[in-house]
Write a protein that holds these residues in place. Structure first.
Motif, PDB file in Angstrom:
ATOM      1  N   ALA A  42       0.838  -1.368  -0.060  1.00 28.12           N
ATOM      2  CA  ALA A  42       0.019   0.101   0.077  1.00 28.12           C
ATOM      3  C   ALA A  42       0.907   1.298  -0.130  1.00 28.12           C
ATOM      4  O   ALA A  42       0.499   2.237  -0.602  1.00 28.12           O
ATOM      5  CB  ALA A  42      -0.968  -0.006   1.192  1.00 28.12           C
ATOM      6  N   PHE A  43       2.095   1.178   0.661  1.00 31.03           N
ATOM      7  CA  PHE A  43       3.198   2.207   0.929  1.00 31.03           C
ATOM      8  C   PHE A  43       3.547   2.691  -0.475  1.00 31.03           C
ATOM      9  O   PHE A  43       3.369   3.842  -1.138  1.00 31.03           O
ATOM     10  CB  PHE A  43       4.194   2.149   1.810  1.00 31.03           C
ATOM     11  CG  PHE A  43       5.068   3.067   1.849  1.00 31.03           C
ATOM     12  CD1 PHE A  43       4.603   4.525   2.410  1.00 31.03           C
ATOM     13  CD2 PHE A  43       6.347   3.062   1.839  1.00 31.03           C
ATOM     14  CE1 PHE A  43       5.502   5.451   2.756  1.00 31.03           C
ATOM     15  CE2 PHE A  43       7.310   3.870   1.991  1.00 31.03           C
ATOM     16  CZ  PHE A  43       6.748   5.215   2.398  1.00 31.03           C
ATOM     17  N   SER A  87       3.533   6.032  -5.709  1.00 34.69           N
ATOM     18  CA  SER A  87       3.419   6.156  -7.064  1.00 34.69           C
ATOM     19  C   SER A  87       2.499   7.121  -7.466  1.00 34.69           C
ATOM     20  O   SER A  87       2.423   7.889  -8.681  1.00 34.69           O
ATOM     21  CB  SER A  87       2.937   4.817  -7.461  1.00 34.69           C
ATOM     22  OG  SER A  87       1.755   4.494  -7.106  1.00 34.69           O
ATOM     23  N   GLU A  88       1.562   7.373  -6.428  1.00 28.73           N
ATOM     24  CA  GLU A  88       0.338   8.211  -6.770  1.00 28.73           C
ATOM     25  C   GLU A  88       0.508   9.597  -6.084  1.00 28.73           C
ATOM     26  O   GLU A  88       0.028  10.578  -6.588  1.00 28.73           O
ATOM     27  CB  GLU A  88      -1.134   7.623  -6.229  1.00 28.73           C
ATOM     28  CG  GLU A  88      -1.423   6.506  -6.913  1.00 28.73           C
ATOM     29  CD  GLU A  88      -2.606   5.786  -5.963  1.00 28.73           C
ATOM     30  OE1 GLU A  88      -2.902   6.301  -5.073  1.00 28.73           O
ATOM     31  OE2 GLU A  88      -3.336   4.733  -6.506  1.00 28.73           O
ATOM     32  N   ASN A  89       1.648   9.718  -5.217  1.00 28.29           N
ATOM     33  CA  ASN A  89       2.017  10.944  -4.523  1.00 28.29           C
ATOM     34  C   ASN A  89       3.610  11.181  -4.557  1.00 28.29           C
ATOM     35  O   ASN A  89       3.895  11.009  -3.461  1.00 28.29           O
ATOM     36  CB  ASN A  89       1.063  11.149  -3.210  1.00 28.29           C
ATOM     37  CG  ASN A  89      -0.289  10.790  -3.164  1.00 28.29           C
ATOM     38  OD1 ASN A  89      -0.897  12.018  -3.271  1.00 28.29           O
ATOM     39  ND2 ASN A  89      -0.672   9.645  -3.098  1.00 28.29           N
ATOM     40  N   PRO A  90       4.089  11.339  -5.549  1.00 26.86           N
ATOM     41  CA  PRO A  90       5.489  11.075  -5.576  1.00 26.86           C
ATOM     42  C   PRO A  90       6.266  12.404  -4.977  1.00 26.86           C
ATOM     43  O   PRO A  90       7.510  12.271  -4.501  1.00 26.86           O
ATOM     44  CB  PRO A  90       5.893  11.129  -7.156  1.00 26.86           C
ATOM     45  CG  PRO A  90       4.655  11.983  -7.747  1.00 26.86           C
ATOM     46  CD  PRO A  90       3.535  11.391  -7.087  1.00 26.86           C
TER      47      PRO A  90
END
Length: 222
Positions: free
Chosen positions: A63-64, A69-72
């Motif tokens: 999940a991390f 990947s969605e919040n670089p």
């Protein structure tokens, strides 16, 4: 056609020793809406508990990675935090036991609709029978917990972790906390006054519209 929301995966803990459980009534000390909780202690050599921790650690790590990947922008500052801890004695020394804390909010407000859901954990006996009037579950009781996991990110502290959301509790061995039922164990049966129709039964016989589990869209970290 609206797509049905996929149910969260349920996990069941191995048997653990309860520490200050709040399962009959929610704790309102830090949350006015109330929070139910079941903190369990597991021996360090408990293979089932260690496997559960390993499995959930893998869930958190996956999940991390997805979150980053969605919040670089958080890649360099975000860190993972554990969902378990080592038990410490009064001198601050480790006892060798591992603690996991499972929580359920007593009230949850759906973000989209504003509807308020009243929650309480389902409590079962060792034979998997749901108890409508459960006993006062005290510290030292041996319990199993059914729960769901919810990844969260604390933007202030840049911490990523898992919330362990309490769903249900199975009582394996009961240590009752306070109340008339516990006090009754101090005495032997005697011939005499039986209380008649005024005799009080132990437990909470309220039967309302409370639900166990989560609403489809809720607020909060657990």
């Amino acid at each position: 056609m609206t797509q049905k929301k996929q149910a969260r995966k349920r996990y069941v803990s191995p048997k653990g020793t309860a520490i200050w459980p709040r399962l009959n009534q929610p704790d309102t000390k830090f949350d006015a809406d109330g929070v139910y909780s079941a903190k369990l202690a597991f021996d360090g050599d408990d293979d089932a508990a260690n496997k559960l921790i390993a499995d959930l650690t893998a869930v958190r790590e996956d999940a991390f990675k997805q979150y980053l990947s969605e919040n670089p922008k958080f890649k360099k500052v975000a860190k993972q935090v554990d969902f378990f801890s080592a038990e410490l004695d009064d001198d601050g020394e480790e006892t060798g036991r591992t603690l996991m804390n499972f929580k359920m909010k007593a009230k949850v407000t759906a973000k989209k609709t504003g509807k308020v859901y009243v929650m309480k954990p389902t409590i079962l006996n060792a034979k998997k029978v749901i108890l409508k009037n459960p006993p006062n579950i005290g510290g030292g009781s041996k319990l199993k917990v059914s729960f769901e996991v919810m990844p969260y990110f604390n933007a202030k502290d840049k911490e990523f972790g898992l919330s362990l959301r309490l769903v249900a509790v199975q009582i394996i061995e009961l240590v009752e906390f306070g109340g008339g039922a516990a006090a009754a164990n101090d005495f032997d049966d005697e011939d005499g006054f039986d209380g008649g129709d005024g005799a009080e039964e132990s437990g909470d016989d309220s039967d309302d519209d409370s639900e166990s589990g989560d609403s489809d869209d809720e607020s909060g970290d657990y």
